[in-house]
Motif scaffolding. Structure first.
Motif, PDB file in Angstrom:
ATOM      1  N   LEU A 151       0.839  -1.206   0.000  1.00 47.10           N
ATOM      2  CA  LEU A 151       0.000   0.000   0.000  1.00 47.10           C
ATOM      3  C   LEU A 151       0.872   1.253   0.000  1.00 47.10           C
ATOM      4  CD1 LEU A 151      -2.745  -1.106   2.540  1.00 47.10           C
ATOM      5  CD2 LEU A 151      -3.167  -0.408   0.181  1.00 47.10           C
ATOM      6  N   CYS A 152       1.905   1.259   0.851  1.00 41.32           N
ATOM      7  CA  CYS A 152       2.760   2.445   0.960  1.00 41.32           C
ATOM      8  C   CYS A 152       3.546   2.694  -0.328  1.00 41.32           C
ATOM      9  CB  CYS A 152       3.734   2.302   2.127  1.00 41.32           C
ATOM     10  SG  CYS A 152       2.934   2.427   3.721  1.00 41.32           S
ATOM     11  N   THR A 153       4.195   1.637  -0.848  1.00 41.86           N
ATOM     12  CA  THR A 153       5.003   1.849  -2.053  1.00 41.86           C
ATOM     13  C   THR A 153       4.102   2.203  -3.238  1.00 41.86           C
ATOM     14  OG1 THR A 153       4.999  -0.543  -2.453  1.00 41.86           O
ATOM     15  CG2 THR A 153       6.917   0.360  -1.358  1.00 41.86           C
ATOM     16  N   GLY A 154       2.907   1.631  -3.281  1.00 43.13           N
ATOM     17  CA  GLY A 154       1.967   1.958  -4.349  1.00 43.13           C
ATOM     18  C   GLY A 154       1.548   3.412  -4.281  1.00 43.13           C
ATOM     19  N   SER A 155       1.307   3.873  -3.059  1.00 34.38           N
ATOM     20  CA  SER A 155       0.904   5.259  -2.856  1.00 34.38           C
ATOM     21  C   SER A 155       2.023   6.224  -3.266  1.00 34.38           C
ATOM     22  CB  SER A 155       0.537   5.446  -1.384  1.00 34.38           C
ATOM     23  OG  SER A 155       0.197   6.764  -1.134  1.00 34.38           O
ATOM     24  N   ILE A 156       3.237   5.891  -2.856  1.00 36.07           N
ATOM     25  CA  ILE A 156       4.381   6.753  -3.183  1.00 36.07           C
ATOM     26  C   ILE A 156       4.641   6.762  -4.697  1.00 36.07           C
ATOM     27  CG2 ILE A 156       6.870   7.071  -2.849  1.00 36.07           C
ATOM     28  CD1 ILE A 156       6.517   5.811  -0.046  1.00 36.07           C
ATOM     29  N   TRP A 157       4.404   5.650  -5.337  1.00 36.53           N
ATOM     30  CA  TRP A 157       4.573   5.548  -6.790  1.00 36.53           C
ATOM     31  C   TRP A 157       3.442   6.295  -7.505  1.00 36.53           C
ATOM     32  CZ3 TRP A 157       4.870   0.169  -9.697  1.00 36.53           C
ATOM     33  CH2 TRP A 157       5.419   0.380 -10.962  1.00 36.53           C
ATOM     34  N   GLY A 158       2.246   6.218  -6.960  1.00 38.36           N
ATOM     35  CA  GLY A 158       1.084   6.829  -7.598  1.00 38.36           C
ATOM     36  C   GLY A 158       1.135   8.350  -7.593  1.00 38.36           C
ATOM     37  N   ARG A 159       1.739   8.917  -6.561  1.00 38.32           N
ATOM     38  CA  ARG A 159       1.773  10.384  -6.445  1.00 38.32           C
ATOM     39  C   ARG A 159       2.396  11.043  -7.688  1.00 38.32           C
ATOM     40  NH1 ARG A 159      -0.641  14.861  -5.346  1.00 38.32           N
ATOM     41  NH2 ARG A 159       0.586  15.877  -6.926  1.00 38.32           N
ATOM     42  N   PRO A 160       3.626  10.719  -8.056  1.00 41.72           N
ATOM     43  CA  PRO A 160       4.176  11.412  -9.236  1.00 41.72           C
ATOM     44  C   PRO A 160       3.589  10.912 -10.562  1.00 41.72           C
ATOM     45  CG  PRO A 160       5.767   9.839  -8.390  1.00 41.72           C
ATOM     46  CD  PRO A 160       4.628   9.853  -7.418  1.00 41.72           C
ATOM     47  N   MET A 161       3.198   9.627 -10.646  1.00 40.97           N
ATOM     48  CA  MET A 161       2.777   9.074 -11.940  1.00 40.97           C
ATOM     49  C   MET A 161       1.311   9.330 -12.229  1.00 40.97           C
ATOM     50  SD  MET A 161       5.317   7.886 -13.481  1.00 40.97           S
ATOM     51  CE  MET A 161       6.350   9.152 -12.782  1.00 40.97           C
ATOM     52  N   TRP A 162       0.461   8.958 -11.307  1.00 41.34           N
ATOM     53  CA  TRP A 162      -0.976   9.103 -11.538  1.00 41.34           C
ATOM     54  C   TRP A 162      -1.487  10.481 -11.112  1.00 41.34           C
ATOM     55  CZ3 TRP A 162      -2.352   3.969  -8.599  1.00 41.34           C
ATOM     56  CH2 TRP A 162      -1.885   2.887  -9.342  1.00 41.34           C
ATOM     57  N   GLY A 163      -0.714  11.120 -10.216  1.00 38.54           N
ATOM     58  CA  GLY A 163      -1.150  12.416  -9.712  1.00 38.54           C
ATOM     59  C   GLY A 163      -2.006  12.307  -8.475  1.00 38.54           C
ATOM     60  N   THR A 164      -1.928  11.194  -7.762  1.00 36.40           N
ATOM     61  CA  THR A 164      -2.704  11.055  -6.534  1.00 36.40           C
ATOM     62  C   THR A 164      -2.036  10.050  -5.596  1.00 36.40           C
ATOM     63  OG1 THR A 164      -4.899  10.539  -5.649  1.00 36.40           O
ATOM     64  CG2 THR A 164      -4.212   9.254  -7.545  1.00 36.40           C
TER      65      THR A 164
END
Lengths: 53, 159, 248
Positions: free
Chosen positions: C108-121
């Protein structure tokens, strides 16, 4: 220094790898801690039993 | 029936029951919480009026217009059949570009323009090195072709 | 084969085998993860779209995979314990839960950190992949809470095994969420249609194997602890602990 900045994504990439390291070490440490505690508890109880006999 | 078989049956039935319940819950959950509307439905006027929802599709090639000196942006989103114009003001995700999949959250204005308050980018499950990708730009051409061809079909393929 | 299986399921036998096996799993896992990390961070080319942020895949995918793998181990060994009444299998289920929760949290954490710059959330409430993975974390918490709330080990084993079995539904949902519903999350890469260059894919496989081996060694240690506790009044535990050298 390229590896540190990761093309501007350094904070994201490094925090992910850092967090992974922390969690894996934490899980391993907790496992060892519990193992030691349970082992010690049983050992103390068994030693006490043996002394009584 | 042997007791073991009874236990197996009980466990199986319980799991099945919960599976169905969970499936129905998620179904409802998807309809209610995602509020994801297809671009074709939006173009046909089938969208929730007084509330926010999401649309998803590809950014039409050549449709992105930025206002000089501001963060306002205007572009079109397509599902390869219809297109919907979108306006947005704010920081875009790094993956935002023409031909890229995006999800926009916001509401439809009176002027039939989707005013987004959040733009998210989607990417596909393909990963490759930049040099490899250059030789594969056929993929991009396919998308653009689909975008150009599809826009003509909008309305006619309306179900 | 059957005889061997029965032998392995006997706690003292398992304990001895595990003591020999666990360090080897741990060491080989460590070597593979070290190699994979080095490859993932410094050697593998960046992605044509995501640049260097793509490197997060080498920790995100293995932890997400283990979050589901651990759950399946927990649920199936719980079921085996329910149906065939094998004592060891409940110990396996109990041991898998905390490790699975750890890797779910990590995914969950790594997905969230990855999602911030790529998906914008960082996080999207209502996104099927994200929500079902979050429910997976709660299932682990619920499982552990249920276990610790029942004092009688046999009853706790049964109740928690039923909970784990029911929760399998959620693992199926996690897996197929990206196909059944529109999620921000992309589809499967590793075992499905997605394409990935060989020089990106091979380090990912090495990471997956390495993580699995590390998981295995951690799981074996926790099973040993669990077996020791459950068998604390038996003769073999008594003989082992009081013998010179013990059996830690």
């Amino acid at each position: 220094m390229d590896a540190l900045s990761m093309g501007g994504y350094g904070a994201y990439v490094w925090s992910c790898y850092g967090l992974t390291f922390v969690i894996v070490v934490f899980l391993n440490w907790r496992g060892r801690l519990r193992q030691k505690r349970i082992y010690r508890e049983i050992e103390v109880r068994l030693k006490a039993l043996e002394d009584r006999e | 029936m042997k007791p073991r078989q009874q236990r197996m049956l009980a466990v199986g039935l319980a799991a099945l029951g919960i599976a169905i319940a969970a499936g129905l819950t998620l179904r409802a959950f998807q309809d209610n919480m995602m509020f994801f509307v297809e671009v074709s439905d939006v173009a046909a006027g089938k969208y929730p009026k007084e509330r926010n929802f999401r649309i998803g599709g590809l950014v039409v090639g050549g449709s992105v217009q930025r206002d000089e000196g501001s963060i306002d942006i205007r572009f079109e989103v397509t599902d390869t059949a219809c297109t919907v114009p979108v306006t947005y003001s704010g920081v875009l995700p790094d993956l935002f570009r023409e031909g890229q999949g995006v999800v926009a959250h916001g509401r439809m204005g009176e002027d039939k323009v989707f005013a987004a308050d959040k733009i998210m980018a989607k990417h596909d499950e393909d990963y490759m090195a930049p040099e490899v990708a250059d030789s594969l730009s056929k993929h991009q051409q396919d998308i653009q072709q689909a975008v150009a061809k599809g826009a003509v079909e909008c309305g006619t393929s309306d179900s | 084969m059957w005889k061997w299986f029965h032998q392995l399921a006997s706690p003292p036998h398992f304990y001895r085998i595990s003591l020999i096996l666990a360090p080897w799993l741990g060491i080989s896992g460590l070597i593979l993860v070290a190699y994979g990390t080095w490859q993932g961070l410094f050697v593998v080319p960046m992605d044509y779209q995501q640049g260097d942020a793509f490197r997060i895949i080498y920790v995100h995918v293995p932890s997400a995979y283990l979050s589901m793998m651990a759950y399946m181990i927990m649920a199936t060994s719980g079921a085996i314990g329910l149906i065939w009444r094998i004592k060891l299998s409940h110990a396996v289920a109990a041991a898998a839960a905390p490790i699975g929760a750890g890797f779910t949290f990590l995914a969950l954490c790594t997905g969230s950190i990855w999602g911030r710059p790529m998906w914008g959330t960082w996080w999207e409430w209502g996104d099927p992949r994200m929500m079902s993975e979050l429910i997976l974390l709660f299932l682990y918490f619920g499982y552990m809470a249920l276990r610790s709330s029942i004092d009688d080990t046999t009853k706790a084993d049964k109740a928690s095994a039923v909970l784990a079995l029911v929760g399998i539904v959620n693992v199926v949902i996690v897996h197929f969420s990206v196909e059944w519903w529109s999620s921000l999350h992309q589809g499967q890469t590793v075992f499905k249609k997605g394409t990935m260059d060989a020089d990106m894919r091979i380090p990912l496989f090495i990471m997956l194997i390495g993580f699995t081996l590390l998981f295995g060694s951690m799981l074996l240690r926790r099973i040993r602890t669990e077996v020791l506790y459950r068998e604390r009044r038996t003769r073999w535990v008594r003989e082992m602990i009081l013998s010179p050298g013990g059996g830690a």
